[in-house]
Design an enzyme around this catalytic site. Structure first.
Site, PDB file in Angstrom:
ATOM      1  CG  ASP A  40      27.117 -31.249  39.579  1.00  0.00           C
ATOM      2  OD1 ASP A  40      27.033 -32.467  39.818  1.00  0.00           O
ATOM      3  OD2 ASP A  40      27.985 -30.768  38.829  1.00  0.00           O
TER       4      ASP A  40
HETATM    5  C1  GLC Z   1      29.782 -32.611  36.613  1.00  0.00           C
HETATM    6  C2  GLC Z   1      29.866 -33.475  37.841  1.00  0.00           C
HETATM    7  C3  GLC Z   1      30.617 -32.837  38.960  1.00  0.00           C
HETATM    8  C4  GLC Z   1      31.744 -31.992  38.401  1.00  0.00           C
HETATM    9  C5  GLC Z   1      31.103 -30.826  37.676  1.00  0.00           C
HETATM   10  C6  GLC Z   1      32.148 -29.936  36.987  1.00  0.00           C
HETATM   11  O1  GLC Z   1      28.544 -32.710  36.003  1.00  0.00           O
HETATM   12  O2  GLC Z   1      28.629 -33.993  38.338  1.00  0.00           O
HETATM   13  O3  GLC Z   1      31.102 -33.886  39.798  1.00  0.00           O
HETATM   14  O4  GLC Z   1      32.580 -31.512  39.441  1.00  0.00           O
HETATM   15  O5  GLC Z   1      30.142 -31.243  36.716  1.00  0.00           O
HETATM   16  O6  GLC Z   1      32.818 -30.657  36.013  1.00  0.00           O
END
Ligand code: GLC
Length: 752
Positions: A261
């Site tokens: 993430d």
């Molecule tokens: C965010 C979310 C994730 C998302 C990523 C990119 O913090 O937790 O679900 O795909 O970052 O935006």
């Protein structure tokens, strides 16, 4: 041509290993070519693939014709193009996408067929945008009614969530776009999501929280996986040996790659040794430090080769879209808009319909639509999953357009103030009179009197309550599930002047209806229902179609009844904070990264104890005999259905249950039949009942169909911690078939 080569390669590998390839093993058909490529790459080129190139891409190797990997947020619409170095809009025009109903709405359809179509829609529009991987579906179990991402996730039940996650994955990948299923795993709260340690037993982990990922990965061939921000039993998910190597790759045979993430990578050695392939974003762990570690003899180049191999398997399983082909047409396509409408139509849940207030009676000539949730758009907000929609039909627009066909007059009043949530920047010079300062502020007297007058002068009142995407959002959990900004006071006042009142709740998760329910003869859960949400809602309210959605999670009568609250597991009163929960504090914003980390290190570590174990959602309410406001699987129709006596057979592989289902009404309608099992004579501990199969059945007026539900025996097993494996308890199974978890119509039993 590429697909033909893939088929030939698949056949060759199949012949070699004697038998059809599993969905995951199909990813290995290009390994020979991939190994040759790896042999031509320098260490720097290989390591360069292990971290972000831009905010939404990781590098290929241009010298060898290996394209970059391009990612896009979902999971319910292809997010607008961002800047290379962040999430700020790139200001494009052709990246307006279809806004699909959010996760909880999709789940409310209980339709594997629609989940597949939904996945194809996402896959199609991702391709038009030149995206290789969508960051979705988001399939974590909704453990907390206040969970900030309840709207994004699917349901509180692993069988329902797993079935839909599987079909979404297949649909998307059949269109040539890889999914990145998230957030792996046990990501069930936003509070301190960056570091909270989810502590749970193995049986709960396996039977509840991993099940949606397992089916999508093992049966659906999900090509990439996003480890969650949090820890599980002490280890960050992005370097969790048990989750990423032992289970994901070891037991499930996952052959694709993992991508952290954003900001969820925590160390070089942890990531390299325990299963992470790509750091998003930045390269402070999986960049130069990897090369240094190899030179220091702490890592080997073969470890890097294996990670690159896993990435290239996905790279060569999907076609890279040439830059001059991508983004040439408007992203949102009519066929996808139509899928969004189909999902919206089947997601709407009729919770209550006393005196058959719905569908709207033919003698209604004037309607008062009350509440800003009738006009607020829901496509953006809620942080990462927002969509810049090509268009969005609001509930009021849907109702006005449909009412015009009958010459019905529609009057609108905002009724209450809207809580804007956290401000992303300075407050506007001119305060919006319709914006609230606090979520729990009392009803605004002027707005209320204006709404009451409109209600008094109409044949029918449609009150739009619920939350908004600043209240339910990624990054924070709600403090409670109360209706905001004096809505309760308002709906009571409306009912006093006109009891012919329908409430439509526009929200992603459950809300507290103790005050509202007695003053709403009819209640509809309308969800954040996508680009055609208003169209679909009007079709249901006016009776063009019968409502057929079923709740994917329990509506507790009060929050304290739900398991994590009842056991004091949430919120964690001792918790300190973490990077994410502190990042909005003005004093913290002024700190350096080191000062911030020092502050975090000085605080008690956030922990979330899952002592309710597998008693999540209805499993808890049924076993503890606590009556919810509305039960998991609940949803009324405009017709009645008659269930015939079921016949059940059991083989070593499956339990099959057959029964007739009749639509006793005068209009076509769908029913979602649900099969639960209970184990009256079990030695092993089980919840009172568990969903094991379901099916959406369409029936014409008066039509009868024979329905067969199949429960694979493997779905009846439990995780036996004494042998650390799946195990089957033989004995008598009570088979309960019905229209909701609290509306069992017929039953029988089998012995397995
Ligand atoms: C965010 C979310 C994730 C998302 C990523 C990119 O913090 O937790 O679900 O795909 O970052 O935006």
């Amino acid at each position: 041509m590429k697909k033909v080569l893939l088929l030939i390669a698949s056949a060759a590998v199949m012949a070699a290993c004697g038998g059809p390839l599993s969905p995951q093993d199909k990813l290995t058909v290009n390994d020979k070519k991939i190994n040759e490529l790896i042999g031509q790459m320098t260490l720097e080129e290989k390591v360069n693939m292990l971290h972000s190139k831009t905010n939404m891409s990781s590098a290929g190797v241009e010298r060898l014709g290996i394209a970059d990997m391009n990612y896009a947020d979902g999971p319910f619409g292809i997010r607008e193009e961002g800047q290379p170095n962040g999430f700020m809009s790139a200001g494009w025009t052709l990246d307006s996408a279809t806004y699909f109903p959010t996760g909880s709405a999709l789940a409310a359809t209980w339709s594997e067929e629609l989940a597949y179509k939904y996945g194809t829609g996402m896959g199609k529009e991702a391709r038009l945008r030149g995206k290789d991987v969508i960051l979705g579906p988001a399939v974590n179990i909704q453990r907390l009614p206040v969970g900030g991402r309840t709207y994004e996730y699917l349901s509180e039940d692993p069988i329902l969530s797993a079935a839909l996650a599987l079909e979404y994955t297949k649909g998307c990948q059949d269109e040539g776009t890889a999914v990145c299923i998230k957030h792996f795993a046990v990501n069930n709260q936003e509070t301190n999501r960056g570091s909270v340690d989810a502590q749970l037993d193995e049986r709960t982990l396996r039977e509840i929280y991993l099940k949606p990922f397992e089916r999508a990965i093992v049966e659906g061939g999900a090509m990439s996986v996003m480890p969650a921000y949090n820890k599980v039993n002490g280890e960050y998910c992005s370097e969790n040996e048990h989750l990423l190597n032992e289970i994901l790759r070891g037991e499930w045979g996952f052959k694709g790659f993992t991508v952290s993430d954003w900001g969820g990578t925590h160390s070089t050695m942890g990531a390299m040794l325990h299963g992470l392939n790509v750091q998003m974003t930045g390269s402070n762990y999986l960049g130069q430090p990897v090369i240094d570690s190899i030179k220091a003899g702490k890592l080997t180049e073969e470890m890097v080769d294996e990670k690159v191999r896993q990435i290239l398997r996905v790279r060569y399983a999907i076609e890279a879209v040439p830059a001059d082909v991508a983004n040439q047409v408007m992203t949102s396509q009519p066929e996808c808009q139509d899928i969004a409408r189909q999902v919206a139509e089947k997601s709407i849940v009729l919770l209550k319909n006393e005196g058959k207030v719905l569908p709207i009676a033919k003698n209604v000539k004037s309607i008062a639509v009350i509440g800003q949730n009738a006009v607020l758009k829901t496509q953006s907000g809620g942080m990462g999953a927002g969509v810049k929609a090509l268009y969005e039909v609001t509930p009021l627009q849907g109702i006005e357009k449909r009412a015009a066909r009958e010459g019905i007059e529609v009057d609108y009043a905002p009724g209450y103030k809207n809580f804007p949530g956290r401000r992303w920047g300075p407050a506007p010079a001119q305060k919006d009179p319709l914006e609230a300062d606090a979520i729990d502020e009392p009803a605004d007297q002027f707005l209320m009197s204006e709404a009451v007058e409109a209600a008094a002068n109409a044949d029918l009142v449609i009150f739009f309550g619920g939350t908004n995407k600043n209240i339910e959002t990624e990054g924070s959990d709600r403090k409670d599930i109360k209706l905001p900004c004096g809505q309760e006071e308002l709906v009571q006042a409306l009912y006093q002047v006109n009891p012919n009142l329908v409430t439509v709740l526009i929200s992603g998760g459950p809300t507290d209806l103790q005050v509202l329910e007695p003053v709403s003869p009819a209640i509809v859960q309308g969800w954040w229902n996508g680009t055609e949400g208003g169209t679909a809602l009007a079709e249901v309210l006016f009776g063009d179609i019968a409502p057929s959605g079923k709740l994917p999670f329990t509506f507790p009568r009060k929050l304290e009844d739900s398991p994590a609250y009842a056991l004091g597991n949430f919120p964690d009163k001792n918790a300190g904070g973490d990077l994410f929960s502190l990042m909005y504090r003005p004093d913290v914003l002024k700190m350096s990264r080191e000062e911030r980390q020092k502050l975090i290190d000085s605080m008690p570590k956030p922990v979330s104890k899952y002592t309710e174990r597998f008693y999540v959602g209805y499993r808890w309410f049924d076993t503890k005999e606590i009556a919810p406001m509305y039960a998991f699987g609940h949803g009324l129709s405009y017709v009645d259905f008659a269930y015939g006596e079921p016949k059940a057979t059991a083989s070593k592989d499956a339990v099959k249950v057959t029964f007739t289902l009749k639509n006793e009404g005068a209009m076509a309608a769908d029913e979602v039949v649900q099969l639960y099992v209970s184990r009256p004579e079990a030695q092993v501990e089980w919840p009172a009942k568990e969903l094991k199969a379901f099916q959406r059945v369409s029936l014409g007026a008066g039509e009868t169909k024979t329905v067969t539900l199949t429960v694979p025996v493997k779905d009846l097993r439990y995780w036996n911690e004494s042998i650390n494996a799946w195990d089957l308890e033989h004995g008598k199974l009570q088979i309960l078939v019905g229209s909701a978890s609290d509306d069992i119509r017929v039953s029988t039993h089998v012995t397995i």
